[in-house]
Design a protein around this motif. Structure first.
Motif, short mmCIF file in Angstrom:
data_model
loop_
_atom_site.label_atom_id
_atom_site.label_comp_id
_atom_site.label_asym_id
_atom_site.label_seq_id
_atom_site.Cartn_x
_atom_site.Cartn_y
_atom_site.Cartn_z
N ALA A 41 8.11 -7.86 5.65
CA ALA A 41 7.38 -8.54 4.57
C ALA A 41 8.24 -8.58 3.30
O ALA A 41 8.38 -9.62 2.66
N ARG A 42 8.83 -7.43 2.96
CA ARG A 42 9.67 -7.37 1.76
C ARG A 42 10.83 -8.34 1.84
O ARG A 42 11.13 -9.05 0.89
N LYS A 43 11.48 -8.33 3.02
CA LYS A 43 12.64 -9.21 3.22
C LYS A 43 12.27 -10.67 3.02
O LYS A 43 13.04 -11.46 2.51
N ASN A 44 11.06 -11.00 3.41
CA ASN A 44 10.62 -12.39 3.32
C ASN A 44 9.80 -12.68 2.06
O ASN A 44 9.23 -13.76 1.93
N ASN A 45 9.74 -11.65 1.20
CA ASN A 45 9.07 -11.85 -0.09
C ASN A 45 7.60 -12.23 0.05
O ASN A 45 7.10 -13.10 -0.68
N VAL A 46 6.95 -11.62 1.02
CA VAL A 46 5.51 -11.88 1.22
C VAL A 46 4.79 -10.53 1.31
O VAL A 46 5.42 -9.48 1.41
N GLN A 47 3.47 -10.60 1.29
CA GLN A 47 2.67 -9.36 1.32
C GLN A 47 2.06 -9.12 2.70
O GLN A 47 1.66 -10.06 3.37
N PHE A 48 2.00 -7.83 3.04
CA PHE A 48 1.39 -7.39 4.29
C PHE A 48 0.21 -6.51 3.88
O PHE A 48 0.41 -5.39 3.42
N LYS A 49 -1.01 -7.05 3.97
CA LYS A 49 -2.19 -6.38 3.43
C LYS A 49 -3.11 -5.92 4.56
O LYS A 49 -3.31 -6.66 5.53
N MET A 50 -3.68 -4.75 4.40
CA MET A 50 -4.43 -4.15 5.51
C MET A 50 -5.64 -3.36 5.03
O MET A 50 -6.00 -2.34 5.60
N LYS A 51 -6.27 -3.81 3.95
CA LYS A 51 -7.39 -3.04 3.42
C LYS A 51 -8.43 -2.70 4.48
O LYS A 51 -8.97 -1.59 4.53
N GLY A 52 -8.71 -3.68 5.33
CA GLY A 52 -9.80 -3.51 6.30
C GLY A 52 -9.56 -2.42 7.33
O GLY A 52 -10.48 -2.04 8.04
N THR A 53 -8.35 -1.91 7.40
CA THR A 53 -8.07 -0.89 8.41
C THR A 53 -8.66 0.47 8.05
O THR A 53 -8.84 1.31 8.92
N VAL A 54 -8.91 0.70 6.76
CA VAL A 54 -9.44 2.01 6.34
C VAL A 54 -10.70 1.80 5.52
O VAL A 54 -10.66 1.33 4.38
N MET A 55 -11.85 2.10 6.11
CA MET A 55 -13.15 2.04 5.44
C MET A 55 -13.58 0.62 5.09
O MET A 55 -14.25 0.38 4.08
N ALA A 56 -13.21 -0.34 5.94
CA ALA A 56 -13.63 -1.74 5.76
C ALA A 56 -13.44 -2.16 4.30
O ALA A 56 -12.37 -1.92 3.72
N GLY A 57 -14.47 -2.76 3.69
CA GLY A 57 -14.32 -3.25 2.31
C GLY A 57 -14.50 -2.18 1.25
O GLY A 57 -14.26 -2.42 0.06
N THR A 58 -14.93 -0.99 1.65
CA THR A 58 -15.11 0.09 0.67
C THR A 58 -13.74 0.50 0.12
O THR A 58 -12.82 0.75 0.90
N PRO A 59 -13.59 0.57 -1.20
CA PRO A 59 -12.28 0.95 -1.74
C PRO A 59 -11.79 2.26 -1.12
O PRO A 59 -12.54 3.23 -1.01
N SER A 60 -10.55 2.27 -0.69
CA SER A 60 -9.96 3.51 -0.17
C SER A 60 -8.57 3.61 -0.82
O SER A 60 -8.51 3.78 -2.05
N PHE A 61 -7.51 3.39 -0.07
CA PHE A 61 -6.17 3.48 -0.67
C PHE A 61 -5.96 2.45 -1.77
O PHE A 61 -5.19 2.68 -2.70
N ASN A 62 -6.68 1.32 -1.70
CA ASN A 62 -6.44 0.27 -2.69
C ASN A 62 -6.94 0.66 -4.09
O ASN A 62 -6.53 0.07 -5.07
N LEU A 63 -7.82 1.69 -4.18
CA LEU A 63 -8.24 2.05 -5.53
C LEU A 63 -7.08 2.68 -6.32
O LEU A 63 -7.09 2.72 -7.55
#
Ligand code: HSE
Length: 321
Positions: free
Chosen positions: A130-152
């Motif tokens: 992702a970094r090499k291609n200057n894009v984002q790799f997002k995975m919020k849903g993998t931990v606690m669905a939409g409830t804030p977890s690591f993203n907070l």
């Protein structure tokens, strides 16, 4: 900078894919995302749907299907800027999601996924790509669905996380709660499955692998060097009713040097002991704030769709095209 017209491919149109489609359409006006479109859907059962209309889900329910396409080929020829990967979980090979995500990132497309396989097992490779291609790799849903977890942690510049602890699997927490109420393990598991909480293969839940994937994903994001295949993982099969009644929960823990998943008896007064039913919760012990918590649902159609919407808005807020 002019904002282009971002186009989204939804790959995997089961519960999560359809939930995201519905939620996106419901919220896009209020979010000011009228310039963003879900331009195509690719699904093993339904085929390749180009420019899906608002009524696509009812059409599919009515039996309509489209031409089948190999998902990697679809990604390679797609003009979508963002791929939402919602196919099924395989915690051994991470496939087919791994190949899909690799192809998408390699093509310079942002990726949103709720699939724990690639995020837990192939994180470094995919994050580098992702970094090499200057894009984002997002995975919020993998931990606690939409409830804030690591993203907070994104709200807390400079904060240092010392350790993470959590109740991150609703099925096992539900089962333990029912055991407190006197049910036996197997009946409680059947209930959890009937209510749609358990993974298709409940082994991932009751033997701790689902929780393990989540603590590994958080560790990956924090730059801690833990490996899913070397993690100490113990599930809840041996927990007795008496232990459950005394506050035993399936706990995930990680700091820079240690990580595990196992049933632990939590002290009275420990906030995590009060997390009941299918609720999930995470505790971050930090340098500037001490302990901070987030609690909420960790699974479900709209709950997981929320995570993908959160990731989408995060990508759009950093849009550089
Ligand atoms: N089956 C999981 C749980 C949800 O029970 O929490 C998806 O990770």
């Amino acid at each position: 900078m002019t904002m282009a017209k971002p186009r989204i491919m939804v790959l995997g149109f089961g519960t999560v894919g359809q939930g995201f489609f519905e939620l996106f359409n419901m919220k896009k006006h209020s979010l000011g995302l009228n310039n963003v479109t879900i331009s195509e859907v690719v699904d093993a059962k339904f085929g390749h749907i180009i420019e899906p209309g608002d009524s696509i889900i009812s059409e599919l329910k009515g039996g309509k299907t489209y031409e089948k396409i190999d998902p990697v080929k679809a990604i390679m020829k797609s003009d979508a800027d963002i791929v939402c990967e919602f196919t099924w979980l395989d915690l051994k090979t991470a496939e087919p999601a791994y190949s899909h995500i690799k192809a998408a990132l390699g093509q310079g497309k942002h990726v949103i996924t709720s699939n724990k396989g690639p995020s837990a097992l192939k994180f470094r490779e995919l994050n580098d790509l992702a970094r090499k291609n200057n894009v984002q790799f997002k995975m919020k849903g993998t931990v606690m669905a939409g409830t804030p977890s690591f993203n907070l942690l994104e709200l807390l510049p400079g904060i240092e996380v010392k350790s993470v602890r959590g109740i991150m699997n609703g099925t096992t927490n539900y089962i333990l709660g029912r055991m407190v109420g006197g049910k036996d393990f197997n009946d409680a598991l059947k209930e959890a499955q009937a209510l749609g909480y358990a993974e298709a293969d409940p082994t991932n839940d009751v033997d701790g692998f689902d929780t393990a994937a989540k603590i590994i994903i958080i560790s990956n994001l924090l730059g801690w060097n833990h490996d899913f295949n070397n993690l100490k993982i113990e599930g809840i099969r041996k927990v007795t009713r008496e232990q459950a009644a005394n506050g035993t929960k399936l706990v995930a823990y990680a700091d820079r040097n240690h990580a595990f998943v196992k049933p632990l008896q939590l002290q009275t007064g420990d906030i995590l002991r009060e997390v009941n039913g299918v609720m999930n919760a995470v505790e971050f012990e930090t340098d500037t704030l001490g302990k901070i918590y987030s609690m909420g649902p960790g699974a479900g159609k709209i709950e997981t769709a929320q995570s993908a919407l959160t990731d989408l808005v995060s990508i759009l807020n950093n849009w550089h095209k």
